[in-house]
Structure formats: structure tokens, C-alpha cells
Design an enzyme around this catalytic site. Structure first.
Site, PDB file in Angstrom:
ATOM      1  N   GLY A 186       0.831  -1.196   0.000  1.00 14.78           N
ATOM      2  CA  GLY A 186       0.000   0.000   0.000  1.00 14.78           C
ATOM      3  C   GLY A 186       0.868   1.250   0.000  1.00 14.78           C
ATOM      4  O   GLY A 186       2.068   1.198   0.316  1.00 14.78           O
ATOM      5  N   CYS A 187       0.255   2.371  -0.339  1.00 15.24           N
ATOM      6  CA  CYS A 187       1.024   3.617  -0.453  1.00 15.24           C
ATOM      7  C   CYS A 187       1.458   4.134   0.922  1.00 15.24           C
ATOM      8  O   CYS A 187       2.636   4.429   1.143  1.00 15.24           O
ATOM      9  CB  CYS A 187       0.239   4.662  -1.237  1.00 15.24           C
ATOM     10  SG  CYS A 187      -1.525   4.721  -0.837  1.00 15.24           S
TER      11      CYS A 187
END
Ligand SMILES: NC(=O)c1ccc[n+]([C@@H]2O[C@H](COP(=O)([O-])OP(=O)(O)OC[C@H]3O[C@@H](n4cnc5c(N)ncnc54)[C@H](OP(=O)(O)O)[C@@H]3O)[C@@H](O)[C@H]2O)c1
Length: 348
Positions: free
Chosen positions: A151-152
Site C-alpha cells: 500500500g502507499c
């Protein structure tokens, strides 16, 4: 050597279209199919005029059987839960799969079910997934056939904390991660909450004490530390299209440790990393310097009270998604890791 055939599922979304942008100039890769349900039959340039090298190429629906023979590598840029089955289908038929969703990131299916409120139907495939953060797992990625692209927010948080945790210079308690993201982090689907008038000129926290990236951050930091870590993580929504910045606070075990010493630990940890860029002391990351690139820039300071402060910035769509996915593809296929990523221009 024959070119690598790449299929992109969910190519009409923000991360899927970034994959198209990044893969287009790579001579060793042919994008052979791209999917969209809403825009099946439409030309890529009808949605994304800037992707002019795809003129004449059309989206098709995600029919797994029809796509199977078109790809050596399948990028899945679908919402979580929609990805589960497609990942398993392609992977179990011998294809390399890079999943940009959260479906294969959490190693414990019970933790996934707790946070995502759906069952994981493919625990055997889940066991084979490698968390695709090259700075931590490059050797595993090289031999992997299924990548759970991070995920970012976790990318910013883990890269900000990895050297300090690995060298055990911070405590594993009281770690605070304060993050800000541009609106593209929510995807391209329309939703009033993310429309211009709701966002422009504002700035707010969301998912407070409840964001689904929390268990992913905990999982990876715990693995680095070798003991359980439970962070305090608060994301905020910035009124900009793309870019992400996290400020991380962690108590130094030795409050008297010099910042020069901390800085050299970070420099050493990332000296051979093409995309983890430790800035000189006194310099701090700015989203505007990483937007469009695959860089994670990192700066740091130490507070009088012995708290280490680390700031990291990425483009959520690139190092936080599509760029990292291409970095993983490069490693999996034995290409130079920076192929297609080294020269990505900063976008305004
Ligand atoms: N945005 C970010 O910064 C970011 C960063 C890291 C990871 N991610 C993850 O990457 C994934 C994609 O994110 P995104 O921001 O690109 O989302 P997005 O802009 O909303 O795009 C989603 C894509 O999936 C397709 N799609 C939606 N539901 C589908 C279904 N049931 N079956 C087949 N295709 C379907 C959409 O096609 P249509 O044209 O049919 O709508 C679209 O192409 C998500 O899991 C997200 O959490 C996003």
C-alpha cells in the site's frame, strides 16, 4: 529474448493508467491487453489523451479465460476483494502476478477478514505471496510468482522506519505515523466525498484509528523488529491530486544519540537503493520533488526530548503503486531494476 507480455486488469483506473504510462517506453515489454468493465470497447486515448502511444488500443472486459494466453505477467489494479479470484486464477495457471490491491498483503487471513470484512477464499495462494517492497524483500521477489504490491501509506511508513528498527536505535512502542495523501489515493471512481468542492481548500483526517493500512504497517514493522509493533497511524486528505508525505515519530533508545549517527545509519541502509533517497541533514522531502517519479525521499531530525522524526514522501500512484509494481516486475524477470523508472520526469 522474447518480449515480456503484460496484461493490465483495471487499466482504466488511476494506478492502471499509471502502469500504461510507465510500461509504454520499455522496449522489453509489450502491453497485450488491458481491461475495464465500464469502458470496454473504448479506446485508451478516449479516457487518457496523454497516453497517445496507445492510439487504437481498446479496453476489453476482464474475462479471465480470454486473457490467460495473452500475458506472461498480470498486473491487477482492481479494488480489493475483486482481485482475490483473478489473482488465484492466473497464478494457479502458471502466470506471474503482481496484485496492487490489499488482497494478498496480510499474511494472516484472519487479520484480513477482521479489517476488510470479507473472507479470504484462497489461503494457499496467500501463503505464496511475497510482499513487494524491494528494499526489504528483493531476494524473495526475484524468485516469486505472486507479488502483493504494498500500500502507499505503508510504503512511506516502512521505508521511514526500516533502518532505525533494523539497527534497534528506536523503541518499538509509541511509534506515531502522521500521513497526508492526495485525492487520487481513493481511486478514480466518482464519489461526492472526493469531488472538487468537497476537497478544495480543506484539509482533514480520515480513517482515524481505523485505517486499513494499519495492520499492514504493523505486520511489516514487526517483521523487521522481530517483536510485535502496534503503531498509531492517522491519515489525512490533502487537496491535491497526487503525492503523499508521512511524518513519523519514534523515541530514540539513547536520547543522546547524535543526528549525524542516525543519518549515517539511514545512508548506509539505502546506499545501494535506486529509489530510496536519503536527503542531506537539514533538507526535508517535498511532494513536488517526487510527483511522477518512483522515488521515496527521506529526511530526518531529532527533537530535544529524544524523539526521532523521519519524513518520507512519494507519489502514491508511482512508488506507492504502479512504479513499485514495475520495479517488482523488473526484479522478477531479471531486468535492470530501474528499467522504465530511472528517468521518470517530475510531473507538475
Ligand atoms: N490510488 C492509489 O494511490 C493506490 C495506491 C496503492 C494501491 N492502490 C490499490 O490499487 C487498486 C486500484 O486502485 P485505483 O486507485 O487504480 O482504483 P480505481 O482508479 O478506482 O480503478 C479501479 C479499476 O478496477 C476496475 N474495476 C472495478 N471493479 C471491478 C470489478 N468488479 N471487476 C473488474 N474490474 C473492476 C475499474 O474498471 P471500470 O472502468 O470498469 O470502472 C478500474 O479500471 C486498489 O485495490 C487500490 O487500493 C491504489
Amino acid at each position: 529474448m522474447k518480449n515480456i507480455k503484460a496484461v493490465i486488469c483495471g487499466a482504466s483506473g488511476y494506478t492502471g493508467s499509471e502502469l500504461l504510462r510507465i510500461l509504454a517506453p520499455i522496449p522489453a515489454v509489450d502491453v497485450t491487453a488491458l481491461t475495464s468493465e465500464q469502458s470496454a470497447g473504448k479506446e485508451v486515448t478516449a479516457l487518457f489523451p496523454h497516453l497517445h502511444t496507445y492510439k487504437g488500443v481498446r479496453f476489453e472486459p476482464l474475462i479471465k479465460e480470454a486473457l490467460l494466453d495473452k500475458g506472461d505477467v498480470f498486473f491487477l489494479a482492481l479494488p480489493h476483494s475483486a482481485s482475490q479470484e483473478a489473482v488465484e486464477f492466473f497464478h494457479s495457471r502458471g502466470k506471474k502476478v503482481i496484485d496492487l490491491s490489499a488482497d494478498y498483503r496480510l499474511r494472516n487471513p484472519l487479520v484480513y477478514e477482521l479489517w476488510y470484512k470479507i473472507n479470504h477464499r484462497f489461503p494457499d495462494a496467500l501463503k505464496q505471496a511475497v510482499y513487494g517492497l524491494p528494499e526489504l524483500y528483493r531476494d524473495k521477489i526475484r524468485n516469486a510468482s505472486l507479488i502483493a504490491n504494498p500500500g502507499c501509506y505503508p510504503t512511506t511508513a516502512i521505508l521511514a522506519l526500516y533502518p532505525a528498527l533494523k539497527q534497534k536505535i528506536i523503541t518499538t512502542e509509541h511509534i506515531v505515523i502522521d500521513s497526508k495523501s492526495g485525492v487520487s489515493g481513493a481511486g478514480r471512481k466518482s464519489d461526492v466525498a472526493y469531488s472538487f468542492c468537497e476537497i478544495a481548500g480543506g484539509f482533514k483526517a480520515y480513517g482515524v484509528a481505523a485505517h486499513r493500512h494499519t495492520p499492514e504497517i504493523d505486520q511489516e514493522l514487526s517483521a523487521i523488529a522481530g517483536s510485535p509493533i502496534s503503531v498509531t497511524f492517522t491519515p489525512h486528505l490533502l487537496p491535491i491530486a497526487r503525492g503523499m508525505l508521512s511524518t513519523v515519530y519514534a523515541p530514540l533508545k539513547d536520547p543522546g544519540m547524535s543526528l549525524d549517527e542516525v543519518h549515517s545509519i539511514y545512508r548506509d541502509a539505502y546506499q545501494d537503493e535506486p529509489f530510496a533517497d536519503v536527503l542531506p541533514l537539514g533538507k526535508y522531502p517535498d511532494i513536488r520533488n517526487v510527483r511522477g517519479t518512483n522515488l521515496c525521499q527521506i529526511g530526518m531530525a531529532a527533537a530535544e526530548n529524544g524523539t526521532l522524526i523521519v519524513i518520507s514522501a512519494i507519489d502514491n500512484l508511482v512508488k506507492g503503486a504502479a512504479g513499485q509494481a514495475v520495479q517488482n516486475m523488473n526484479i522478477m524477470f531479471g531486468l535492470d531494476e530501474t528499467t522504465g523508472l530511472g528517468q521518470l520526469p517530475v510531473v507538475p
